[in-house]
Structure formats: C-alpha cells, structure tokens
Enzyme design. Structure first.
Site, short mmCIF file in Angstrom:
data_model
loop_
_atom_site.label_atom_id
_atom_site.label_comp_id
_atom_site.label_asym_id
_atom_site.label_seq_id
_atom_site.Cartn_x
_atom_site.Cartn_y
_atom_site.Cartn_z
N ASN A 125 7.30 26.59 -12.43
CA ASN A 125 8.66 26.74 -12.91
C ASN A 125 9.70 26.12 -11.98
O ASN A 125 10.81 25.82 -12.39
CB ASN A 125 8.97 28.23 -13.09
CG ASN A 125 10.41 28.50 -13.40
OD1 ASN A 125 10.92 28.11 -14.43
ND2 ASN A 125 11.10 29.17 -12.48
N LYS B 86 10.69 15.01 -16.20
CA LYS B 86 9.99 15.84 -17.19
C LYS B 86 9.06 14.99 -18.07
O LYS B 86 8.00 15.47 -18.48
CB LYS B 86 11.00 16.61 -18.04
CG LYS B 86 11.79 17.65 -17.24
CD LYS B 86 10.87 18.66 -16.56
CE LYS B 86 11.64 19.75 -15.84
NZ LYS B 86 10.75 20.74 -15.19
N TYR C 63 16.45 13.41 -14.38
CA TYR C 63 15.81 14.66 -14.78
C TYR C 63 14.92 14.42 -15.98
O TYR C 63 13.76 14.88 -16.01
CB TYR C 63 16.87 15.71 -15.10
CG TYR C 63 16.28 17.02 -15.61
CD1 TYR C 63 15.75 17.95 -14.73
CD2 TYR C 63 16.28 17.31 -16.97
CE1 TYR C 63 15.21 19.14 -15.19
CE2 TYR C 63 15.75 18.50 -17.45
CZ TYR C 63 15.22 19.41 -16.56
OH TYR C 63 14.68 20.59 -17.02
N ASP D 49 8.02 25.94 -0.41
CA ASP D 49 8.78 24.73 -0.71
C ASP D 49 7.79 23.80 -1.39
O ASP D 49 6.87 23.29 -0.75
CB ASP D 49 9.33 24.11 0.57
CG ASP D 49 10.04 22.79 0.33
OD1 ASP D 49 10.04 22.29 -0.82
OD2 ASP D 49 10.59 22.22 1.30
N SER E 162 8.30 22.34 -18.61
CA SER E 162 8.88 21.01 -18.83
C SER E 162 10.28 21.22 -19.41
O SER E 162 11.05 22.04 -18.93
CB SER E 162 7.96 20.20 -19.75
OG SER E 162 8.51 18.93 -20.03
N THR F 241 21.41 29.76 -18.38
CA THR F 241 20.98 29.96 -17.00
C THR F 241 21.95 29.21 -16.10
O THR F 241 22.93 28.63 -16.56
CB THR F 241 19.55 29.44 -16.79
OG1 THR F 241 19.54 28.02 -16.96
CG2 THR F 241 18.58 30.07 -17.79
N THR G 137 6.87 33.19 -5.83
CA THR G 137 7.23 32.30 -4.74
C THR G 137 8.67 31.84 -4.85
O THR G 137 9.23 31.75 -5.94
CB THR G 137 6.31 31.06 -4.68
OG1 THR G 137 6.68 30.14 -5.71
CG2 THR G 137 4.84 31.45 -4.83
#
Length: 271
Positions: A83, A152, A148, A56, A134, A183, A32
């Site tokens: 994810n 988590k 953030y 979404d 997480s 990343t 997705t």
C-alpha cells in the site's frame, strides 16, 4: 482461522483502515510505516495481534528483513498488501529528476522489493496472496499526474506477468484499483513539482475537474478488502469506487475505436 497480513504504509489512509478491519475480526497484522509512533494506537488497542515495524520501502535490504521478521514472528505470511506510495503532482515537464526518481523508488521499486521478498516466503510455504494497491490511473490517465500514472502502469505490468509466474506455487495476485477517495492523497501525502507558469491555465481547468469528482468514502473499502482476501479465487483486478468502471469503459472504447480506424495501416506495417 486467522490470517497473517503484512501491510505497508499502515500509518494512515487505506493502510490504517484495512489494518483495523483485519484486526477487528481477529486476524494478525504486521503494520509497517516509516515512523512506528504512528502505529502506537493500533498496538495499544490490539496488543500482540499487531507487529509494528519500521520500514522505508526504498531500502531493499530492509524490505527483505521486514518480510523475514513477519514470517518468523507469526510463523507464516498469508497476505502482503503493498500500500505504501504517494502522488507526484505537476506536468511531465515540471518534474525534476530527483522527484521522478523518488516517485519510482517508492511506488515501483519499493513494491517490487516487498513483492520479491514475499514470493520467496510464500513459495516455500506453498500458499499466499499478494495484493498491490495500484490505481484506476494504472490503466487510464489524467494530466498533471503523469509520473504517478507511469508508476502505477509499471506495477500493473509487473503484477500481471507475475500472476502467471507464481500461480503454480499457490500464490494469488490481485491489483486493487481505487478511483478518487477522500484521503490525504493530494494533501500531506502528495508532492507538487515547481510550477512553470505556461501551464497555469491547464491546471486551473484540471484541478476544477478533480474537485468536481465524487470522492469515495475510504471507510467503505474495509469490507471490500476483507472480501478480496477471503475469496477462494481472488480476482487479478478489482476496482474500488463506483465511478471507476464507467470511466474506464469509456476510455477503452475510445482506444479500440482509434485502433480499428488504423487497422489498414497496422496490417500494412506487418509486411
């Protein structure tokens, strides 16, 4: 026997790497993304082994629809990997109300809606594995990522409670806790709050520390996620990255030392 795995945020980063790792070994993947064009290469290479769906995660109804479509298309759902998410950079004071709400809508509520939808399917079929992406920042924190961190920490608490609640239905729960990886987490995927100049000095120091951290290779996580999915008794928590455990041990040692110093106060406060 091949597994059916649903991955949110499969257009890039960990999601894309893991989707490819599963597909290469013969699993079926429901991939997705907000824009399914970003999944076209997976479909072109792996054909009917991939079901690409627009999602979404902030849309609760769509989350339930996607899980239902995955189960109907492949006949079951073995694994959900939550994810989808992103980082909000800036101090706590700098975060706007909308930025804070958006962070929680995606990272917390999006994960919650997908999890609730998957539990219903997995409970009815009598098996399943829910994997929450997480972060090591879900159990320890750094400055400039306060919202953030909080998102988590929320996922950690929800998932730890949930693990006990759904175990009797044959559903496993795992929290993946990556440390820094190469990343685009701090690039195109991230959001940065409008700066307040009194924090410029702190930011210079902290961002230099971030740059000095040894980033892990995202490709190396492919084999690790396969081992988590294949485990007969999957762990509740698993660090990804060699620097995670030493750092967390240091953080927890400091916490325990402080709590022990205040033990007399704590006991007196009991009454």
């Amino acid at each position: 026997m091949s597994k059916i795995i649903l991955i949110t945020g499969a257009s890039r980063g960990f999601g894309k790497i893991w989707a490819e790792a599963f597909l290469k070994r013969g699993d079926k993947v429901v991939a997705t993304a907000r824009n399914t064009e970003s999944l076209s290469d997976l479909v072109a290479q792996y054909g009917n082994s991939v079901l690409a769906l627009q999602l979404d995660v902030t849309n609760k109804a769509q989350c339930f629809e996607v899980v239902s479509k995955a189960q109907q298309h492949f006949g079951k759902l073995d694994v959900l990997i939550n994810n989808a998410g992103y980082g909000l950079f800036g101090t706590v004071e700098e975060a706007s109300e909308q930025e804070a709400r958006d962070q929680f809508e995606t990272n917390v509520f999006g994960t919650l809606w997908m999890t609730q939808a998957a539990i219903t399917v997995m409970r009815n079929q009598g098996f399943g594995h829910i994997i929450q992406v997480s972060s090591v920042l879900g159990i320890a924190t750094v400055p400039l990522l306060g919202l953030y961190n909080a998102s988590k920490w929320a996922i950690e608490a929800i998932s730890e409670s949930m693990a006990v609640e759904i175990k009797a239905f044959g559903i496993h729960t795992t929290l993946i806790e990556p440390i820094a990886y190469a990343t685009d987490f701090s690039g195109a995927s991230g959001v940065t709050s409008k700066s307040i100049d009194v924090y410029d000095g702190l930011k210079s120091v902290v961002y230099e520390q971030f740059k000095a951290m040894p980033n892990g290779n995202p490709e190396a996580t492919g084999e690790a996620i396969l081992q988590i999915v294949d485990a007969e008794n999957p762990p509740l928590r698993a660090f990804f990255g060699k620097t995670a455990l030493p750092w967390v041990k240091q953080v927890y040692a400091g916490r325990i030392a402080e709590w022990e110093q205040l033990s007399d106060l704590s006991e007196a406060a009991h009454g």
